[in-house]
Design a protein around this motif. Structure first.
Motif, mmCIF file in Angstrom:
data_model
loop_
_atom_site.group_PDB
_atom_site.id
_atom_site.type_symbol
_atom_site.label_atom_id
_atom_site.label_comp_id
_atom_site.label_asym_id
_atom_site.label_seq_id
_atom_site.Cartn_x
_atom_site.Cartn_y
_atom_site.Cartn_z
ATOM 1 N N MET A 29 8.551 6.155 -11.179
ATOM 2 C CA MET A 29 7.062 6.210 -10.855
ATOM 3 C C MET A 29 6.722 7.507 -10.554
ATOM 4 O O MET A 29 5.323 7.993 -10.578
ATOM 5 C CB MET A 29 7.061 5.273 -9.633
ATOM 6 N N PRO A 46 8.418 -5.665 -7.736
ATOM 7 C CA PRO A 46 7.745 -5.398 -6.517
ATOM 8 C C PRO A 46 8.599 -5.442 -5.361
ATOM 9 O O PRO A 46 8.408 -6.240 -4.407
ATOM 10 C CB PRO A 46 6.590 -6.367 -6.662
ATOM 11 N N THR A 50 9.396 0.010 -3.925
ATOM 12 C CA THR A 50 8.656 0.515 -4.820
ATOM 13 C C THR A 50 7.329 0.231 -4.357
ATOM 14 O O THR A 50 6.427 1.034 -4.751
ATOM 15 C CB THR A 50 8.850 -0.344 -6.205
ATOM 16 N N ALA A 54 4.649 3.321 -4.152
ATOM 17 C CA ALA A 54 3.064 3.502 -4.510
ATOM 18 C C ALA A 54 2.198 3.764 -3.513
ATOM 19 O O ALA A 54 1.394 4.622 -3.756
ATOM 20 C CB ALA A 54 2.926 2.094 -4.866
ATOM 21 N N VAL A 64 -2.453 4.054 -8.478
ATOM 22 C CA VAL A 64 -1.418 3.386 -8.893
ATOM 23 C C VAL A 64 -1.809 1.810 -8.847
ATOM 24 O O VAL A 64 -2.447 1.493 -7.753
ATOM 25 C CB VAL A 64 -0.165 3.354 -7.634
ATOM 26 N N PHE A 66 -0.536 -2.218 -9.759
ATOM 27 C CA PHE A 66 0.375 -3.041 -10.274
ATOM 28 C C PHE A 66 -0.315 -4.277 -10.852
ATOM 29 O O PHE A 66 -1.403 -4.684 -10.513
ATOM 30 C CB PHE A 66 0.984 -3.796 -8.902
ATOM 31 N N CYS A 72 3.135 -1.536 -13.947
ATOM 32 C CA CYS A 72 2.695 -0.625 -13.286
ATOM 33 C C CYS A 72 1.874 0.737 -13.760
ATOM 34 O O CYS A 72 2.580 1.176 -14.735
ATOM 35 C CB CYS A 72 3.808 -0.125 -12.052
#
Length: 434
Positions: A29, A46, A50, A54, A64, A66, A72
């Motif tokens: 990420m 999720p 994480t 984010a 960012v 989802f 993502c």
């Protein structure tokens, strides 16, 4: 505080899909924000960790989002803030990865010294010394690491102390946009490092040797967005294999990479489990009777993973004979007192635990103080007689997505109690009988 009630004594049987690896998703990420434009990452679990990552990236200006089915989307075009928020970074050790991102993209970084699970001292000195080798000026001021460069970072040979996973990741993130070549000696060899390298190369980086103890990174001027699928979570896979073993059950894992689990699979077979690969991404475990005692010593990959030490001790608390567990990575025996409340016989001597197997555990109120210790208590509760109440489920949420729901589909009987807020892992489950 979120709690989980577990009615023990139910044999787990069935099939379960393994999530993407939290420990691979977090650095990837961050890596996605190295490029301008939108990267899409598939199988990002999720979990609380994480979601926190984010939020940190958004605070830095990164977009960012989802998407449905676990994807993502991350766009680093508007990355502009060099100061990471203390309130979020303090909650998670892996948040320090943004330091490498900020130095590579902005030439300056102000990042709080991080938090995370209570696993003893895990200093970020190795990271900071690595940044200095790359040409950054680094100081610690008011609880923050403050680093600046006079231009682009400069590639250098760097020795990674203790084959540190976090240091290896952070220096990879910093070095991909540096001038010249960086060689990481004694680099971490974990699958999560290889997954990060795969993604970086898809973005246009030049990373060679990931998965070995020498990683060579030739810096490039810029990176482009890319699409990537996160590898399976080997720790979650190991946890479900142990859940089946401790309840003398039978489970089939889908979406798993057996090559990433060689050391724990060998130990499960030594304990008496039958483990078979039924395809390139599928494992079956069958356990009949009590496990046999084992000797385990944690070690960096490809050795036995420290993240499965605690769940394995729960299994071995019911083994025939006395097991010896040596922990060489972190101070990771705080959960032992809670297992003793359930009838386990465990003696800790420094970084070694002697586990004298008992015929049965009994349900009790216990408290999780860290992620994997919480998983260990849940496994013990699945096998114990009566009801176990595990407090501190917010720690478990950091690394497992919908753990209790997956366990219930395999035949467990659990019920989550969360008076303050619905958890990202919350789902309605069968009520326990009083």
């Amino acid at each position: 505080m979120a709690r989980l009630l577990i009615e023990g004594g139910h044999r787990l049987c069935g099939e379960v899909e393994i999530s993407g690896a939290k420990n691979a998703a977090l650095p990837i990420m961050v890596a996605a924000a190295l490029a301008e434009g939108e990267s899409v990452l598939e199988r990002v679990p999720p979990t609380t960790d994480t979601l926190i990552m984010a939020r940190i990236l958004r605070e830095l200006g990164v977009t960012v989002a989802f998407l449905p089915e676990g994807a993502c989307a991350i766009d680093g075009t508007r990355l502009r803030h060099h100061r990471a928020p203390y309130s979020l970074v303090r909650r998670m050790r892996a948040s320090f990865y943004v330091a490498g991102l900020l130095l590579a993209r902005l030439g300056r970084a102000q990042v709080p010294l991080p938090g995370g699970c209570a696993l003893g001292s895990r200093p970020v000195d190795f990271h900071m010394r690595g940044f200095e080798r790359l040409g950054a000026r680094v100081t610690v001021e008011h609880g923050y690491m403050v680093a600046r460069t006079g231009g682009r970072l400069q590639g250098r040979p760097i020795y990674v102390e203790r084959a540190s996973l976090g240091t290896t990741v952070n220096l990879m993130l910093a070095a991909v946009l540096a001038e010249g070549t960086t060689v990481l000696e004694n680099a971490a060899r974990e699958p999560e490092v290889s997954d990060l390298a795969t993604f970086l190369n898809r973005m246009g980086a030049q990373v060679e040797g990931a998965g070995t103890d020498q990683i060579r990174i030739t810096g490039v001027d810029r990176l482009r967005p890319a699409r990537h699928r996160i590898i399976p979570d080997r720790v979650e896979a190991g946890t479900f294999l142990l859940a089946a073993a401790i309840t003398q059950g039978e489970v089939v894992l889908h979406g798993v990479n057996p090559d990433h689990l060689r050391a724990p699979l060998r130990k499960l077979e030594e304990a008496g489990a039958q483990v078979t690969a039924e395809g390139p991404h599928q494992l079956r475990l069958v356990m009949e009777g009590r496990p046999q005692a084992l000797e385990i010593e944690t070690a960096p990959y490809p050795g036995f993973p420290t993240d499965l030490q605690q769940p394995f001790v729960s299994l071995l608390s019911l083994a025939r004979g006395t097991s010896v567990i040596r922990e060489t990575i972190f101070d990771r025996f705080r959960y032992v007192d809670e297992l003793r409340r359930m009838g386990a016989r465990i003696r800790v001597e420094g970084q070694q635990a002697l586990v004298e197997g008992v015929e049965r555990l009994t349900g009790a109120p216990v408290e999780a103080t860290d992620l994997r210790g919480g998983a260990a208590l849940i496994l013990a509760g699945l096998a114990a007689q009566g009801v176990t109440e595990v407090q501190g489920m917010e720690h478990v949420d950091r690394g497992y997505h919908r753990l209790e729901a997956k366990l219930n589909r395999l035949g467990a009987r659990t019920r989550r109690l969360d008076p303050d807020r619905p958890s990202p892992n919350h789902s309605p489950v069968v009520l326990l009988e009083s």
